[in-house]
Design a protein around this motif. Structure first.
Motif, PDB file in Angstrom:
ATOM      1  N   PRO A  83      12.832 -17.433  27.597  1.00 41.95           N
ATOM      2  CA  PRO A  83      13.172 -18.608  28.411  1.00 41.95           C
ATOM      3  C   PRO A  83      11.986 -19.507  28.742  1.00 41.95           C
ATOM      4  O   PRO A  83      11.572 -19.611  29.885  1.00 41.95           O
ATOM      5  CB  PRO A  83      13.750 -17.976  29.684  1.00 41.95           C
ATOM      6  CG  PRO A  83      13.044 -16.678  29.800  1.00 41.95           C
ATOM      7  CD  PRO A  83      12.821 -16.199  28.397  1.00 41.95           C
ATOM      8  N   PHE A  84      11.426 -20.151  27.754  1.00 45.56           N
ATOM      9  CA  PHE A  84      10.373 -21.129  28.021  1.00 45.56           C
ATOM     10  C   PHE A  84      11.046 -22.462  28.367  1.00 45.56           C
ATOM     11  O   PHE A  84      11.232 -23.323  27.530  1.00 45.56           O
ATOM     12  CB  PHE A  84       9.450 -21.296  26.816  1.00 45.56           C
ATOM     13  CG  PHE A  84       8.312 -22.254  27.079  1.00 45.56           C
ATOM     14  CD1 PHE A  84       7.165 -21.816  27.709  1.00 45.56           C
ATOM     15  CD2 PHE A  84       8.411 -23.585  26.724  1.00 45.56           C
ATOM     16  CE1 PHE A  84       6.118 -22.694  27.967  1.00 45.56           C
ATOM     17  CE2 PHE A  84       7.370 -24.467  26.978  1.00 45.56           C
ATOM     18  CZ  PHE A  84       6.228 -24.024  27.590  1.00 45.56           C
ATOM     19  N   MET A  85      11.451 -22.599  29.651  1.00 48.13           N
ATOM     20  CA  MET A  85      12.188 -23.784  30.095  1.00 48.13           C
ATOM     21  C   MET A  85      13.331 -24.080  29.133  1.00 48.13           C
ATOM     22  O   MET A  85      13.664 -25.229  28.874  1.00 48.13           O
ATOM     23  CB  MET A  85      11.253 -24.993  30.227  1.00 48.13           C
ATOM     24  CG  MET A  85      10.202 -24.836  31.303  1.00 48.13           C
ATOM     25  SD  MET A  85       9.172 -26.295  31.524  1.00 48.13           S
ATOM     26  CE  MET A  85      10.281 -27.404  32.373  1.00 48.13           C
ATOM     27  N   TRP A  86      13.912 -23.028  28.577  1.00 49.28           N
ATOM     28  CA  TRP A  86      14.957 -23.182  27.579  1.00 49.28           C
ATOM     29  C   TRP A  86      16.155 -23.882  28.205  1.00 49.28           C
ATOM     30  O   TRP A  86      16.727 -23.425  29.171  1.00 49.28           O
ATOM     31  CB  TRP A  86      15.332 -21.815  27.033  1.00 49.28           C
ATOM     32  CG  TRP A  86      16.320 -21.792  25.929  1.00 49.28           C
ATOM     33  CD1 TRP A  86      17.489 -21.105  25.915  1.00 49.28           C
ATOM     34  CD2 TRP A  86      16.240 -22.462  24.681  1.00 49.28           C
ATOM     35  NE1 TRP A  86      18.134 -21.292  24.734  1.00 49.28           N
ATOM     36  CE2 TRP A  86      17.399 -22.128  23.952  1.00 49.28           C
ATOM     37  CE3 TRP A  86      15.313 -23.332  24.092  1.00 49.28           C
ATOM     38  CZ2 TRP A  86      17.654 -22.615  22.676  1.00 49.28           C
ATOM     39  CZ3 TRP A  86      15.558 -23.810  22.821  1.00 49.28           C
ATOM     40  CH2 TRP A  86      16.703 -23.465  22.126  1.00 49.28           C
ATOM     41  N   HIS A  87      16.572 -24.998  27.680  1.00 48.20           N
ATOM     42  CA  HIS A  87      17.682 -25.827  28.156  1.00 48.20           C
ATOM     43  C   HIS A  87      17.330 -26.662  29.382  1.00 48.20           C
ATOM     44  O   HIS A  87      17.651 -27.848  29.427  1.00 48.20           O
ATOM     45  CB  HIS A  87      18.919 -24.979  28.493  1.00 48.20           C
ATOM     46  CG  HIS A  87      19.539 -24.307  27.312  1.00 48.20           C
ATOM     47  ND1 HIS A  87      20.097 -25.005  26.277  1.00 48.20           N
ATOM     48  CD2 HIS A  87      19.686 -22.989  27.008  1.00 48.20           C
ATOM     49  CE1 HIS A  87      20.564 -24.163  25.371  1.00 48.20           C
ATOM     50  NE2 HIS A  87      20.324 -22.930  25.797  1.00 48.20           N
ATOM     51  N   ILE A  90       9.003 -19.194  39.153  1.00 53.52           N
ATOM     52  CA  ILE A  90      10.320 -19.079  38.525  1.00 53.52           C
ATOM     53  C   ILE A  90      10.182 -18.843  37.026  1.00 53.52           C
ATOM     54  O   ILE A  90      10.894 -18.017  36.436  1.00 53.52           O
ATOM     55  CB  ILE A  90      11.159 -20.342  38.804  1.00 53.52           C
ATOM     56  CG1 ILE A  90      11.496 -20.433  40.292  1.00 53.52           C
ATOM     57  CG2 ILE A  90      12.447 -20.333  37.974  1.00 53.52           C
ATOM     58  CD1 ILE A  90      12.181 -21.728  40.691  1.00 53.52           C
ATOM     59  N   VAL A  91       9.249 -19.566  36.382  1.00 55.12           N
ATOM     60  CA  VAL A  91       9.023 -19.375  34.942  1.00 55.12           C
ATOM     61  C   VAL A  91       8.559 -17.949  34.672  1.00 55.12           C
ATOM     62  O   VAL A  91       9.032 -17.288  33.730  1.00 55.12           O
ATOM     63  CB  VAL A  91       7.995 -20.393  34.409  1.00 55.12           C
ATOM     64  CG1 VAL A  91       7.600 -20.065  32.973  1.00 55.12           C
ATOM     65  CG2 VAL A  91       8.560 -21.809  34.486  1.00 55.12           C
ATOM     66  N   LEU A  92       7.631 -17.459  35.488  1.00 50.71           N
ATOM     67  CA  LEU A  92       7.127 -16.093  35.315  1.00 50.71           C
ATOM     68  C   LEU A  92       8.246 -15.063  35.490  1.00 50.71           C
ATOM     69  O   LEU A  92       8.385 -14.137  34.680  1.00 50.71           O
ATOM     70  CB  LEU A  92       6.004 -15.822  36.315  1.00 50.71           C
ATOM     71  CG  LEU A  92       5.404 -14.402  36.302  1.00 50.71           C
ATOM     72  CD1 LEU A  92       4.776 -14.107  34.946  1.00 50.71           C
ATOM     73  CD2 LEU A  92       4.379 -14.250  37.413  1.00 50.71           C
ATOM     74  N   CYS A 119      10.047 -12.367  32.782  1.00 52.33           N
ATOM     75  CA  CYS A 119      10.193 -10.938  33.086  1.00 52.33           C
ATOM     76  C   CYS A 119      11.658 -10.533  33.223  1.00 52.33           C
ATOM     77  O   CYS A 119      11.956  -9.397  33.615  1.00 52.33           O
ATOM     78  CB  CYS A 119       9.442 -10.602  34.371  1.00 52.33           C
ATOM     79  SG  CYS A 119       7.656 -10.867  34.282  1.00 52.33           S
ATOM     80  N   ARG A 120      12.568 -11.462  32.935  1.00 56.93           N
ATOM     81  CA  ARG A 120      14.002 -11.218  33.012  1.00 56.93           C
ATOM     82  C   ARG A 120      14.455 -10.877  34.435  1.00 56.93           C
ATOM     83  O   ARG A 120      15.415 -10.138  34.628  1.00 56.93           O
ATOM     84  CB  ARG A 120      14.411 -10.079  32.073  1.00 56.93           C
ATOM     85  CG  ARG A 120      13.919 -10.227  30.648  1.00 56.93           C
ATOM     86  CD  ARG A 120      14.636 -11.328  29.924  1.00 56.93           C
ATOM     87  NE  ARG A 120      14.169 -11.452  28.532  1.00 56.93           N
ATOM     88  CZ  ARG A 120      14.643 -12.331  27.660  1.00 56.93           C
ATOM     89  NH1 ARG A 120      15.595 -13.163  28.037  1.00 56.93           N
ATOM     90  NH2 ARG A 120      14.171 -12.395  26.421  1.00 56.93           N
ATOM     91  N   LEU A 121      13.776 -11.431  35.420  1.00 54.43           N
ATOM     92  CA  LEU A 121      14.109 -11.142  36.809  1.00 54.43           C
ATOM     93  C   LEU A 121      14.888 -12.275  37.476  1.00 54.43           C
ATOM     94  O   LEU A 121      15.346 -12.134  38.609  1.00 54.43           O
ATOM     95  CB  LEU A 121      12.838 -10.850  37.611  1.00 54.43           C
ATOM     96  CG  LEU A 121      12.052  -9.606  37.173  1.00 54.43           C
ATOM     97  CD1 LEU A 121      10.758  -9.483  37.973  1.00 54.43           C
ATOM     98  CD2 LEU A 121      12.904  -8.351  37.330  1.00 54.43           C
ATOM     99  N   THR A 122      14.990 -13.398  36.801  1.00 57.02           N
ATOM    100  CA  THR A 122      15.770 -14.504  37.342  1.00 57.02           C
ATOM    101  C   THR A 122      16.276 -15.360  36.196  1.00 57.02           C
ATOM    102  O   THR A 122      15.768 -15.283  35.073  1.00 57.02           O
ATOM    103  CB  THR A 122      14.938 -15.365  38.317  1.00 57.02           C
ATOM    104  OG1 THR A 122      15.797 -16.270  39.005  1.00 57.02           O
ATOM    105  CG2 THR A 122      13.880 -16.180  37.567  1.00 57.02           C
ATOM    106  N   ASN A 123      17.256 -16.170  36.483  1.00 56.78           N
ATOM    107  CA  ASN A 123      17.805 -17.091  35.497  1.00 56.78           C
ATOM    108  C   ASN A 123      16.867 -18.292  35.378  1.00 56.78           C
ATOM    109  O   ASN A 123      16.606 -18.963  36.379  1.00 56.78           O
ATOM    110  CB  ASN A 123      19.200 -17.545  35.940  1.00 56.78           C
ATOM    111  CG  ASN A 123      19.918 -18.361  34.884  1.00 56.78           C
ATOM    112  OD1 ASN A 123      19.305 -19.122  34.149  1.00 56.78           O
ATOM    113  ND2 ASN A 123      21.225 -18.199  34.817  1.00 56.78           N
TER     114      ASN A 123
END
Length: 375
Positions: A55-59, A264-266, A270-274
């Motif tokens: 999720p690099f700022m994906w979308h 949030i990006v971090l 780490c798959r800890l947030t959307n």
């Protein structure tokens, strides 16, 4: 994106009727450049099998464009001097020429030679989709199909809806005098957009193929994101204009807001947030960037990032076409060595600069010149 939506110099982008153009907010131009770069990096990264879906700022970087557009158009135009015909000419001159070039290029490089076939994407469907894309109606529910040959261009269809129908209405609406009401407007808009994307987004809708959406709400997600993002940007501009408590808090704590973005990006990595949770923060990021004296605004307004913002539309529109050309040259991206991705980044930068000076700027001058000669 603008995909669409503009933050080049106000003198270049303002229509004829703006008698006293407001000074450019350079940090917002740099912010747009970062957003366009994030979209390009996300698309390239997603093509690497080991990093697909990271999720690099994906979308969500596109949602920043919508918010910026709502804010910037509110900043540039005012209801006293607004003329719809001049405004619409400026919008067409800003986005359509490069949009058209990239649409044709994507079709020639990828869709017609590789995708059109009698079963999954018949010629009749392809021709219909091409016509819809020519009119930038493809992301409009009921009217459009949702298909986009140049993948990032879906946001341009949404922006076109906001340009033609939404922004003229917002421009003549008086924002609430209450700061709390404006904060509530921003919160409701961004949270609603987050909810719709999280539960109903269907990424197969934008691809050139026959596909039934997973929900009847899925057809409305793209347009809703644009409309809600524009409204959030418009409400943020009202706070900027009134210099209210929200504006003062955002400018005073701009570094803290950017730390929140980084967190949030971090957490997303780490798959800890959307990762889409970033859209809730974007209106406050935009407000924070309006303070020219903060460290973050000075960085965003620096010459390199400012120029990145100036060519941001070219980056956004051309990077996928460059990627398709690389696929034609080197085969599927799953087999590419690192050197190809380095070349891809360099080619995108070169093409973006080239299309800005060879297509964007001459086309804007030509279209505006035609309008002036017709008056």
């Amino acid at each position: 994106m603008n995909r669409s939506v503009e933050l080049v110099k106000i003198q270049q982008s303002s229509p004829v009727q703006d008698l006293s153009p407001r000074p450019e907010l350079r940090a917002l131009t740099g912010l747009r450049g970062l957003a366009a770069t994030a979209v390009a990096v996300a698309h390239f990264q997603n093509a690497i099998p080991a990093y697909s879906g990271t999720p690099f700022m994906w979308h969500n970087a596109v949602d920043l464009f919508f918010c910026l557009s709502g804010f910037t158009l509110s900043y540039v135009y005012n209801r006293e001097t607004f003329q719809f015909s001049s405004y619409l000419t400026a919008r067409v001159a800003r986005i359509y020429p490069l949009y058209l070039v990239c649409l044709i290029a994507a079709g020639a490089l990828y869709v017609w030679p590789n995708v059109v076939n009698p079963i999954s994407y018949p010629v009749r469907t392809a021709v219909s989709d091409f016509a819809l894309q020519l009119a930038m109606l493809n992301a409009w529910p009921v009217i459009g199909s949702g298909v986009h040959w140049d993948s990032p261009a879906w946001s341009l269809s949404v922006e076109w809806f906001c340009y033609v129908l939404l922004f003229p209405i917002l421009l003549f609406q008086k924002a609430s005098p209450s700061t709390s009401t404006r904060v509530l407007c921003i919160a409701v808009s961004t949270v609603a957009s987050f909810f719709l994307f999280t539960f109903f987004y269907d990424d197969l809708l934008v691809t050139p193929q026959l596909h039934a959406p997973k929900s009847h709400w899925s057809d409305w997600v793209a347009l809703a994101r644009g409309v809600l993002g524009f409204i959030a940007g418009w409400a943020a501009f009202a706070s900027f204009q009134k210099r209210d408590g929200l504006y003062l808090a955002c400018t005073r704590f701009s570094t803290l807001i950017w730390c929140g973005v980084a967190l949030i990006v971090l957490l997303a990595y780490c798959r800890l947030t959307n990762p889409h949770a970033l859209i809730v923060v974007y209106p406050f990021v935009v407000l924070a960037a309006t303070d020219p004296n903060s460290i973050t605004s000075r960085l965003l307004g620096s010459k390199p990032l400012h120029f990145l913002g100036v060519i941001s539309y070219s980056i956004y529109m051309t990077h996928f076409v460059v990627f398709l050309a690389a696929v034609d040259l080197f085969g599927t991206s799953a087999t590419w060595p690192l050197a190809v991705y380095v070349m891809l980044a360099a080619a995108t930068a070169a093409v973006s600069v080239g299309t800005y000076f060879a297509i964007e700027m001459p086309a804007r001058k030509a279209i505006r010149g035609i309008r002036r000669s017709a008056l």
